[in-house]
Write an enzyme that holds these catalytic residues in place. Sequence first.
Site, PDB file in Angstrom:
ATOM      1  N   GLN A 287     -17.195   9.683 -15.786  1.00  0.00           N
ATOM      2  CA  GLN A 287     -16.009   8.901 -16.115  1.00  0.00           C
ATOM      3  C   GLN A 287     -14.769   9.817 -16.066  1.00  0.00           C
ATOM      4  OE1 GLN A 287     -18.997   8.242 -18.388  1.00  0.00           O
ATOM      5  NE2 GLN A 287     -19.388   7.069 -16.552  1.00  0.00           N
TER       6      GLN A 287
ATOM      7  N   ASP B  80     -13.841   8.483 -11.044  1.00  0.00           N
ATOM      8  CA  ASP B  80     -13.865   8.485  -9.577  1.00  0.00           C
ATOM      9  C   ASP B  80     -12.862   9.458  -8.950  1.00  0.00           C
ATOM     10  OD1 ASP B  80     -15.752   6.469  -9.850  1.00  0.00           O
ATOM     11  OD2 ASP B  80     -14.249   4.882  -9.724  1.00  0.00           O
TER      12      ASP B  80
ATOM     13  N   LYS C 298     -15.431  14.056  -8.733  1.00  0.00           N
ATOM     14  CA  LYS C 298     -16.164  15.094  -9.493  1.00  0.00           C
ATOM     15  C   LYS C 298     -17.445  15.511  -8.764  1.00  0.00           C
ATOM     16  CE  LYS C 298     -16.354  12.137 -12.913  1.00  0.00           C
ATOM     17  NZ  LYS C 298     -15.424  11.092 -12.469  1.00  0.00           N
TER      18      LYS C 298
ATOM     19  N   GLY D  75     -20.865   6.971 -10.800  1.00  0.00           N
ATOM     20  CA  GLY D  75     -21.284   6.992  -9.400  1.00  0.00           C
ATOM     21  C   GLY D  75     -20.591   8.183  -8.770  1.00  0.00           C
ATOM     22  N   HIS D  76     -21.350   9.253  -8.529  1.00  0.00           N
ATOM     23  CA  HIS D  76     -20.762  10.492  -8.008  1.00  0.00           C
ATOM     24  C   HIS D  76     -21.191  10.681  -6.561  1.00  0.00           C
ATOM     25  CE1 HIS D  76     -20.350  12.214 -12.364  1.00  0.00           C
ATOM     26  NE2 HIS D  76     -19.713  11.080 -12.184  1.00  0.00           N
TER      27      HIS D  76
HETATM   28  P1  GDP Z   1     -16.626  10.732  -8.925  1.00  0.00           P
HETATM   29  O1  GDP Z   1     -17.169   9.575  -9.695  1.00  0.00           O
HETATM   30  O2  GDP Z   1     -15.541  11.443  -9.642  1.00  0.00           O
HETATM   31  O3  GDP Z   1     -17.692  11.687  -8.453  1.00  0.00           O
HETATM   32  O4  GDP Z   1     -15.953  10.127  -7.621  1.00  0.00           O
HETATM   33  P2  GDP Z   1     -16.553   8.931  -6.682  1.00  0.00           P
HETATM   34  O5  GDP Z   1     -17.641   9.483  -5.851  1.00  0.00           O
HETATM   35  O6  GDP Z   1     -16.836   7.718  -7.484  1.00  0.00           O
HETATM   36  O7  GDP Z   1     -15.270   8.582  -5.837  1.00  0.00           O
HETATM   37  C1  GDP Z   1     -14.644   9.497  -5.024  1.00  0.00           C
HETATM   38  C2  GDP Z   1     -14.650   8.933  -3.588  1.00  0.00           C
HETATM   39  O8  GDP Z   1     -13.743   9.647  -2.798  1.00  0.00           O
HETATM   40  C3  GDP Z   1     -15.984   9.087  -2.902  1.00  0.00           C
HETATM   41  O9  GDP Z   1     -16.157   8.035  -1.993  1.00  0.00           O
HETATM   42  C4  GDP Z   1     -15.847  10.412  -2.170  1.00  0.00           C
HETATM   43  O10 GDP Z   1     -16.693  10.509  -1.029  1.00  0.00           O
HETATM   44  C5  GDP Z   1     -14.403  10.352  -1.756  1.00  0.00           C
HETATM   45  N1  GDP Z   1     -13.704  11.642  -1.680  1.00  0.00           N
HETATM   46  C6  GDP Z   1     -13.856  12.737  -2.457  1.00  0.00           C
HETATM   47  N2  GDP Z   1     -12.943  13.671  -2.125  1.00  0.00           N
HETATM   48  C7  GDP Z   1     -12.208  13.147  -1.116  1.00  0.00           C
HETATM   49  C8  GDP Z   1     -11.089  13.617  -0.378  1.00  0.00           C
HETATM   50  O11 GDP Z   1     -10.556  14.705  -0.573  1.00  0.00           O
HETATM   51  N3  GDP Z   1     -10.579  12.759   0.573  1.00  0.00           N
HETATM   52  C9  GDP Z   1     -11.103  11.547   0.825  1.00  0.00           C
HETATM   53  N4  GDP Z   1     -10.540  10.786   1.753  1.00  0.00           N
HETATM   54  N5  GDP Z   1     -12.156  11.069   0.113  1.00  0.00           N
HETATM   55  C10 GDP Z   1     -12.685  11.861  -0.832  1.00  0.00           C
HETATM   56  P1  IMO Z   2     -17.542   8.006 -12.662  1.00  0.00           P
HETATM   57  O1  IMO Z   2     -18.392   9.025 -13.372  1.00  0.00           O
HETATM   58  C1  IMO Z   2     -14.723   4.725 -12.948  1.00  0.00           C
HETATM   59  C2  IMO Z   2     -15.118   2.031 -16.367  1.00  0.00           C
HETATM   60  C3  IMO Z   2     -15.536   0.602 -16.097  1.00  0.00           C
HETATM   61  C4  IMO Z   2     -14.867  -0.099 -17.249  1.00  0.00           C
HETATM   62  C5  IMO Z   2     -15.000   0.894 -18.392  1.00  0.00           C
HETATM   63  C6  IMO Z   2     -16.200   0.651 -19.280  1.00  0.00           C
HETATM   64  O2  IMO Z   2     -18.100   7.560 -11.371  1.00  0.00           O
HETATM   65  O3  IMO Z   2     -16.143   8.498 -12.580  1.00  0.00           O
HETATM   66  P2  IMO Z   2     -18.826   0.849 -19.056  1.00  0.00           P
HETATM   67  O4  IMO Z   2     -19.752   0.538 -17.935  1.00  0.00           O
HETATM   68  O5  IMO Z   2     -18.808   2.297 -19.433  1.00  0.00           O
HETATM   69  O6  IMO Z   2     -19.005  -0.066 -20.213  1.00  0.00           O
HETATM   70  O7  IMO Z   2     -17.357   0.510 -18.490  1.00  0.00           O
HETATM   71  O8  IMO Z   2     -15.126   2.169 -17.787  1.00  0.00           O
HETATM   72  N1  IMO Z   2     -16.026   3.058 -15.839  1.00  0.00           N
HETATM   73  C7  IMO Z   2     -15.755   3.820 -14.774  1.00  0.00           C
HETATM   74  N2  IMO Z   2     -14.707   3.794 -13.929  1.00  0.00           N
HETATM   75  N3  IMO Z   2     -15.673   5.648 -12.789  1.00  0.00           N
HETATM   76  C8  IMO Z   2     -16.718   5.703 -13.649  1.00  0.00           C
HETATM   77  O9  IMO Z   2     -17.615   6.719 -13.629  1.00  0.00           O
HETATM   78  C9  IMO Z   2     -16.818   4.735 -14.670  1.00  0.00           C
HETATM   79  N4  IMO Z   2     -17.702   4.475 -15.654  1.00  0.00           N
HETATM   80  C10 IMO Z   2     -17.209   3.453 -16.367  1.00  0.00           C
HETATM   81  O10 IMO Z   2     -15.066   0.167 -14.849  1.00  0.00           O
HETATM   82  O11 IMO Z   2     -13.490  -0.252 -16.987  1.00  0.00           O
HETATM   83 MG    MG Z   3     -17.477   7.505  -9.440  1.00  0.00          MG
END
Ligand code: GDP
Ligand code: IMO
Ligand code: MG
Length: 431
Positions: A232, A15, A18, A42-43
């Site tokens: 991840q 998270d 990416k 979840g991107h």
């Molecule tokens: P990913 O899994 O690495 O793609 O990241 P996620 O989407 O799960 O989580 C990143 C969260 O931060 C999302 O809700 C994005 O919309 C938000 N986000 C990304 N970049 C920024 C930033 O620079 N500032 C803020 N406030 N939110 C951001």
């Molecule tokens: P993105 O791509 C954050 C965490 C879960 C758990 C562990 C194992 O959005 O960054 P799993 O479902 O793989 O058996 O879970 O890894 N986890 C993540 N945490 N972002 C993710 O993906 C994750 N995918 C798995 O919360 O601790």
């Molecule tokens: Mg994510």
Amino acid sequence: METKTDVLLGLQWGDEGKGKIVDVLTPAYDIVARFQGGPNAGHTIEFGDKKFVLHTIPSGIFNDRTINVIGNGVLIDPFIFDREIKAIGASGVDVSKNVLISRKAHLILPTHRLLDAVYEKAKGKEKIGSTLKGIGPAYTDKTARKGLRIGDLDLPDFDQRYRKISSQHLKIVSLYNADFQNIEIEGVPFEAYERSWLEKLAILQLFEKTDSEYFLNRSLAEGKKVLAEGAQGTMLDVDFGAYPYVTSSSTTSAGVCSGLGIPPVKVGQVFGVFKAYSTRVGSGPFPTELLDKTGEELRKKGHEFGATTGRPRRCGWLDLPALKYAIMLNGVTELKMMKADVLSGFREIKVATGYKINGQVKEAVPFDSERVAIEVVYKTFKGWDNKLEEITKFDDLPPQLKNYIRFIETETGISIRLVSVGPNRKETIVR
Ligand code: GDP
Ligand code: IMO
Ligand code: MG
């Protein structure tokens, strides 16, 4: 001229943002390819007033001249995939035109999700905090050489194979004294879920299946630009994360080679994405975790709730020993700092510079970090009050933030070429 594959991956516990950055970089690439993980990811991508959360589809999908490849290292759940396609399709994007799926990518079966639920429950207090998307069981079957692959859908005996493996899974479930009929998946009883999963298999047939290793190597030879998108984060890597509190795939740059079929000599830049602080969902060690009001404030300001499960993310300060470890493992050539805006308004900002274990300060991430008592050594920085969202030039960032950035660059030896100051595509400062 032959090109190399650039890589973008997370350096922390997932998270990091990416999805946002892949979307920002996509115009410079012909192909974006996911190399590992599945719908546990979840991107999030935001542009204009639109917001999408992608689970399986690469984050290059919103640029209509980019091909998006789901590589052999990825797991696909047709039920979740279908939902994702519909959400993107509703915005007018023709997903099936720009997405190629590797024949060698493995399927997540309904019974993998049952097993995930049963195994997690049996772990009791030691549960991983899995997203319960069936990731562990599906990768287990892959390495146990009994998984089902996308290419198998075209075999005449797919149904028999499916029945054979799922009935084996049901036997395991009953060994755990669990009654599968009482377990719900996606809010419905197992058998109803399975019926709907089987129907959704047809969706996969709308996509071009490919031997993505040939496609990608040929594309590189033709001079096409390829970006590999990680899911991840490095600290969740099955080998290098705090095992067993990890996911079941290779989340590091090493995973690019096995997850796409690209040799190491064809890997170019490695972009490491990190938040200006740290978060983690699920169980496991997190040395800089803040269980106080400051942690609460980070969660609130950063909207730190899981994009896949909605769970509150654990929050803490930036952990430099862990960041350096991730940079080392991935061979990071360039850093991208996310969510700098979330730190605005904090009087003080801290960064972990070392771990004190048995009276000795160390920088190495310990083998058994969930068991040893770690006293974190911090360096404190002055905060800033300025709102960052409107800033477009690096030079206009507050001096305190520039100082923070400089410190991280000096400590890691890698330059921070991008600072993200908001979730929207345009809230991005490139240096
Ligand atoms: P990913 O899994 O690495 O793609 O990241 P996620 O989407 O799960 O989580 C990143 C969260 O931060 C999302 O809700 C994005 O919309 C938000 N986000 C990304 N970049 C920024 C930033 O620079 N500032 C803020 N406030 N939110 C951001
Ligand atoms: P993105 O791509 C954050 C965490 C879960 C758990 C562990 C194992 O959005 O960054 P799993 O479902 O793989 O058996 O879970 O890894 N986890 C993540 N945490 N972002 C993710 O993906 C994750 N995918 C798995 O919360 O601790
Ligand atoms: Mg994510």
